[in-house]
Design an enzyme around this catalytic site. Sequence first.
Site, mmCIF file in Angstrom:
data_model
loop_
_atom_site.group_PDB
_atom_site.id
_atom_site.type_symbol
_atom_site.label_atom_id
_atom_site.label_comp_id
_atom_site.label_asym_id
_atom_site.label_seq_id
_atom_site.Cartn_x
_atom_site.Cartn_y
_atom_site.Cartn_z
ATOM 1 C CD GLU A 66 40.760 60.351 47.701
ATOM 2 O OE1 GLU A 66 39.763 60.118 48.557
ATOM 3 O OE2 GLU A 66 40.820 59.697 46.735
ATOM 4 N N GLY A 114 33.898 54.718 47.145
ATOM 5 C CA GLY A 114 33.876 55.887 47.683
ATOM 6 C C GLY A 114 34.810 56.479 48.670
ATOM 7 C CB SER A 115 35.128 58.889 51.114
ATOM 8 O OG SER A 115 34.289 58.758 52.257
ATOM 9 C CB THR A 116 39.402 56.101 53.273
ATOM 10 O OG1 THR A 116 39.900 55.748 52.227
ATOM 11 C CG2 THR A 116 39.867 55.324 54.324
ATOM 12 C CD GLU A 117 34.578 60.984 57.014
ATOM 13 O OE1 GLU A 117 35.037 61.595 55.890
ATOM 14 O OE2 GLU A 117 33.639 61.347 57.879
ATOM 15 C CD GLU A 155 38.195 52.062 43.694
ATOM 16 O OE1 GLU A 155 38.805 52.927 44.721
ATOM 17 O OE2 GLU A 155 37.673 52.479 42.739
ATOM 18 N N GLY A 169 33.807 54.337 53.702
ATOM 19 C CA GLY A 169 33.949 52.796 53.661
ATOM 20 C C GLY A 169 34.257 52.122 54.936
ATOM 21 C CB CYS A 210 39.467 56.825 44.090
ATOM 22 S SG CYS A 210 39.342 55.833 42.700
#
Lengths: 285, 508
Positions: B417, B264-267, B286, B269, B320
Amino acid sequence: MTSRIEVRKTLKLYIAGAFVRSESGRTISVQAKDETVNVALASRKDVRDAVRAARTAWPNWRDRSAYNRGQILYRLAEMMESRRAQLIEACRAAGLTARAAEKDVDEAIDATCWYAGLSDKIEQIFSTKNPVSGPHFNVSTPESTGVVGVVAPLASGVAGLIAAVIPPLCGANTVVCIASDADPFSTVALCESAATSDLPAGVLNVLTGRRSVTAPHLAAHMDVNALGLWDCEPAERKELDIAASANVKRVHGYKAEDRSAALMRNPYRVVDFLEIKTTWHPAGL
Amino acid sequence: MTEARKTKAAIRPANGRLAMTTPADLARIEAWEYAPAPEARDYLAIQPRYELFIGGRWRKPKSGRHFTTINPATEETIAEIAEADAADVDRAVGAARAAYDKYWRRCPPAHRAKYLFRIARAIAERSRELAVLESVDGGKPIKEARDFDVPLAAQHFFYYAGWADKLEWAFPNTRPRPLGVAAQIIPWNFPLLMAAWKIAPALACGNTVVLKPAETTPLTALRLAEIIEQADLPPGVVNIITGSGATGAALAGHRGVDKVAFTGSTEVGKEIARACAGTSKRLTLELGGKAANIVFDDAPLEQAVEGIVNGIFFNQGHVCCAGSRLLVQESVHDVVAELLHRRMQTLRVGDPLDKNTDVGAINSAAQLRKIEELAQSGDADGCTRFQTECDLPARGFWYRPTFFTGVSMSHRIAQEEIFGPVLSVLTFRTPDEAVEKANNTPYGLSAGVWTDKGSKNFKIASQLRAGVVWSNTFNKFDPSSPFGGYRESGFGREGGIHGLLPYIEARP
């Protein structure tokens, strides 16, 4: 009365290939066997300087051939062997018995030698050519992660330090290591071996002082890519993990038993600090 | 495209500005209008309401709540979906633990393999139904669901089935052991495929799982639960629970979980990493990306344009690893921009169930707002916007394939992104500058390199800090090919032999 007055050594930080005092000017007094020694107390700024040195040194270290890095690690083992007496004495200053100190240093030298020979095998062990369903050439190979922050084992001696720093170095990473609070003696002795090996300046940087002061800054530093954390209490580990999440660091924790000779000689220790890159290319006319 | 290149000079105005597609070009393209070719969905049985799949049974949520999942192409409600709360998560983790202790850790590896082969075959057998469902629930074109998502999901199970009884050969001199219960949280862009990427290696290595699909796309994961039921897997080996981000947070934070895998999103994550801080949970992430797609002046430009289109418009750009930053060498910038603009006019945007559709619906209203907001920031930053000229359906969530020229590294559309069909075009002069710009983001998931010079291709590919590098191609995937990021794009690999490592303990 002694026949001469000995020259005493100042125990300093090892940053960018040089032995430097803490920029803070602070020291802590540590009692060695028969003298009181003033040890550089690394600060947050020293952490930053060390990370910068490691980042600067990384492209050079990474871009050397794996064979060359292996030779340099072997040279480090050579230097440790020739300084074996000094290393043993340093371990004894930190409180190890004569027998324990000898065993510790021999373990450290032998582990360094083992990893020197592993350097140019890693890519072959962990690379794959992948049988993709399509007209493509597809390979996966390991690459270094970058700058690795290491918080060394608590116990005195060089074997722990070597267990902590050699695997990431073997993986072509550069290292900033926070040494054990208890043992600046063998830490500095090992740095002297490193400084006289052909390890390029900045590839290994070592900070003495208090890990409770420096480790949180190392864990939070946005230019550190991964952490190898030894002997962390749960609360300490939680604090460092949270700090590390800011830039998605790879965090690997190790316990005292991971230092055993059998567990030490393990290529997966290096894999902890590698990234797998997969490259695709069409195959066709 | 060759013809397009020949006519370039003719359509290029004397002042040197980008000519782009002329009205005459558009008329030619429109002459190629296709008749509608909708995929039938009448045989697709969708229940009005879905419950949680826990311990091999369908259970009503303890929360007592359900939410709706809609078709983003029509905004019509498809079904009601159970919302799992902390108590439901607890029940699912408990079922996974019981199944691990009672069945799965004792199950001979060869038997695990056969269960996975069964799942692979059942996905293939029910592929049409799964493809239509994926398209209806998520908005992706049926041709992508049919030719990409579903077959790859089946292949992933088949690939990892074969590993289940060969782990000692994958990791010699270690004793590969499973970790226990894996909590797996997946996104809405490739719902079934991500479920396969997560479940297949976890089960092959002997773990049991609790999977939470995304809130907007739960239906194919729930259909996979039916397949797993059909395959007679021991109850509780796979549990599938639905809900929102709160459900995912409860799952990742549950004490009974040994392993957390998140895509999912880095945030989010980073939040998950914090939730796992100080625990012994193993973690793989990921996360997001802002991939550079580098086009050198010696590249085969027509092929490169196909790769650029595939890189950013595949799955509406909800990828992604999308090639969302085009780095084009200055000398070929105008040619590439013109070829790209003309190629974009031939993209068919609309009904995802139409077999001719190239670009489907944006997954949700929220995602559409995010895309619009970021694209507007591109306008506000002074970038020049180019889009596909086409009619959009009156209902549903849509965004025209778009690219911006005149983008610099500091612009938001070059840094953030977008996760939509919006491409930022930047230029470079030297290979060093290309690598510098490509690596100058916190991400490192994927990258593309286009050049016909082999030595240059190797050199640039080795300098890119990204987990997947596509040289003279883009957006290719295979179960045998490891996928995953560098830096803030996460860690751990999915696919290939490397994809086993996150699910085992391997030490001497």
